[in-house]
Design a protein around this motif. Structure first.
Motif, PDB file in Angstrom:
ATOM      1  N   ALA A   1       0.860  -1.191   0.000  1.00  0.00           N
ATOM      2  CA  ALA A   1       0.000   0.000   0.000  1.00  0.00           C
ATOM      3  C   ALA A   1       0.892   1.236   0.000  1.00  0.00           C
ATOM      4  O   ALA A   1       2.085   1.164   0.281  1.00  0.00           O
ATOM      5  N   ASP A   2       0.298   2.342  -0.295  1.00  0.00           N
ATOM      6  CA  ASP A   2       1.057   3.594  -0.307  1.00  0.00           C
ATOM      7  C   ASP A   2       1.213   4.084   1.122  1.00  0.00           C
ATOM      8  O   ASP A   2       0.322   4.728   1.661  1.00  0.00           O
ATOM      9  N   THR A   3       2.318   3.733   1.749  1.00  0.00           N
ATOM     10  CA  THR A   3       2.533   4.136   3.140  1.00  0.00           C
ATOM     11  C   THR A   3       3.801   4.979   3.268  1.00  0.00           C
ATOM     12  O   THR A   3       4.853   4.609   2.746  1.00  0.00           O
ATOM     13  N   PRO A   4       3.692   6.105   3.955  1.00  0.00           N
ATOM     14  CA  PRO A   4       4.890   6.921   4.186  1.00  0.00           C
ATOM     15  C   PRO A   4       5.792   6.314   5.266  1.00  0.00           C
ATOM     16  O   PRO A   4       6.889   6.792   5.504  1.00  0.00           O
ATOM     17  N   PHE A   5       5.327   5.262   5.905  1.00  0.00           N
ATOM     18  CA  PHE A   5       6.077   4.642   7.001  1.00  0.00           C
ATOM     19  C   PHE A   5       6.631   3.279   6.575  1.00  0.00           C
ATOM     20  O   PHE A   5       6.749   2.378   7.394  1.00  0.00           O
ATOM     21  N   LEU A   6       6.968   3.142   5.309  1.00  0.00           N
ATOM     22  CA  LEU A   6       7.427   1.877   4.739  1.00  0.00           C
ATOM     23  C   LEU A   6       8.645   1.314   5.469  1.00  0.00           C
ATOM     24  O   LEU A   6       8.715   0.111   5.706  1.00  0.00           O
ATOM     25  N   ILE A   7       9.574   2.156   5.869  1.00  0.00           N
ATOM     26  CA  ILE A   7      10.791   1.673   6.516  1.00  0.00           C
ATOM     27  C   ILE A   7      10.457   0.943   7.820  1.00  0.00           C
ATOM     28  O   ILE A   7      11.063  -0.082   8.137  1.00  0.00           O
ATOM     29  N   VAL A   8       9.476   1.436   8.565  1.00  0.00           N
ATOM     30  CA  VAL A   8       9.080   0.778   9.817  1.00  0.00           C
ATOM     31  C   VAL A   8       8.503  -0.604   9.519  1.00  0.00           C
ATOM     32  O   VAL A   8       8.805  -1.582  10.204  1.00  0.00           O
TER      33      VAL A   8
END
Length: 166
Positions: A124-131
């Motif tokens: 999904a389009d998540t700005p928290f991908l690194i987490v």
């Protein structure tokens, strides 16, 4: 001969056995996982612009009057979902540490499910991908620690650990 930590477990026959050192690393992984599980909703709350931008990318037709509720709903859902996950990770890890075979299986099931859900979240389009990626990596390492080291397999197969409900 397997390398063991200094912590001993009382088994039903009264004999004390030491956990394999891989279980100590498992506890560290669980602590990191809990930290990330708590940190994500906090980060989403603190970075409300990125969170709201993600909501709007998935629902571009969301009326402005509903955006505040959508933000609160996303934060609330994430906080509750992650809160339950924290309780499960902590409980299953503690019971695995104390030698419960059922907890090893339950923790493994949780880790597989959480990793699959993490992969879905990553797509999904998540700005928290690194987490999400770091948490999934920790979960895969924890799975390996539960099943791959010979000392852990021996510990759970030898009768030192138990299936009891304790």
């Amino acid at each position: 001969m397997p390398h063991h930590s200094s912590r001993a477990v009382d088994t039903t026959d009264g004999v004390k056995w030491r956990q394999p050192s891989a279980l100590r690393a498992l506890v560290v992984g669980a602590a990191l996982s809990v930290l990330l599980l708590v940190g994500l909703p906090v980060g989403m709350l603190l970075d409300h612009v990125a969170t709201m931008a993600s909501v709007l990318r998935s629902r571009p037709d969301l009326p402005p009057a509903h955006r505040g509720f959508a933000f609160a709903a996303v934060i609330g859902y994430t906080a509750v979902f992650h809160g339950v996950a924290v309780v499960l990770v902590a409980w299953f890890t503690a019971k695995t540490w104390s030698g419960r075979r059922w907890a090893r299986i339950a923790l493994s099931s949780y880790l597989v499910t959480a990793s699959v859900l993490g992969l879905l979240s990553a797509t999904a389009d998540t700005p928290f991908l690194i987490v999400v990626v770091v948490t999934d990596a920790i979960h895969l390492i924890m799975l390996g620690l539960l099943w791959l080291p010979p000392s852990v397999r021996s510990y759970f197969q030898s009768g030192r650990a138990s299936f009891g409900p304790e």
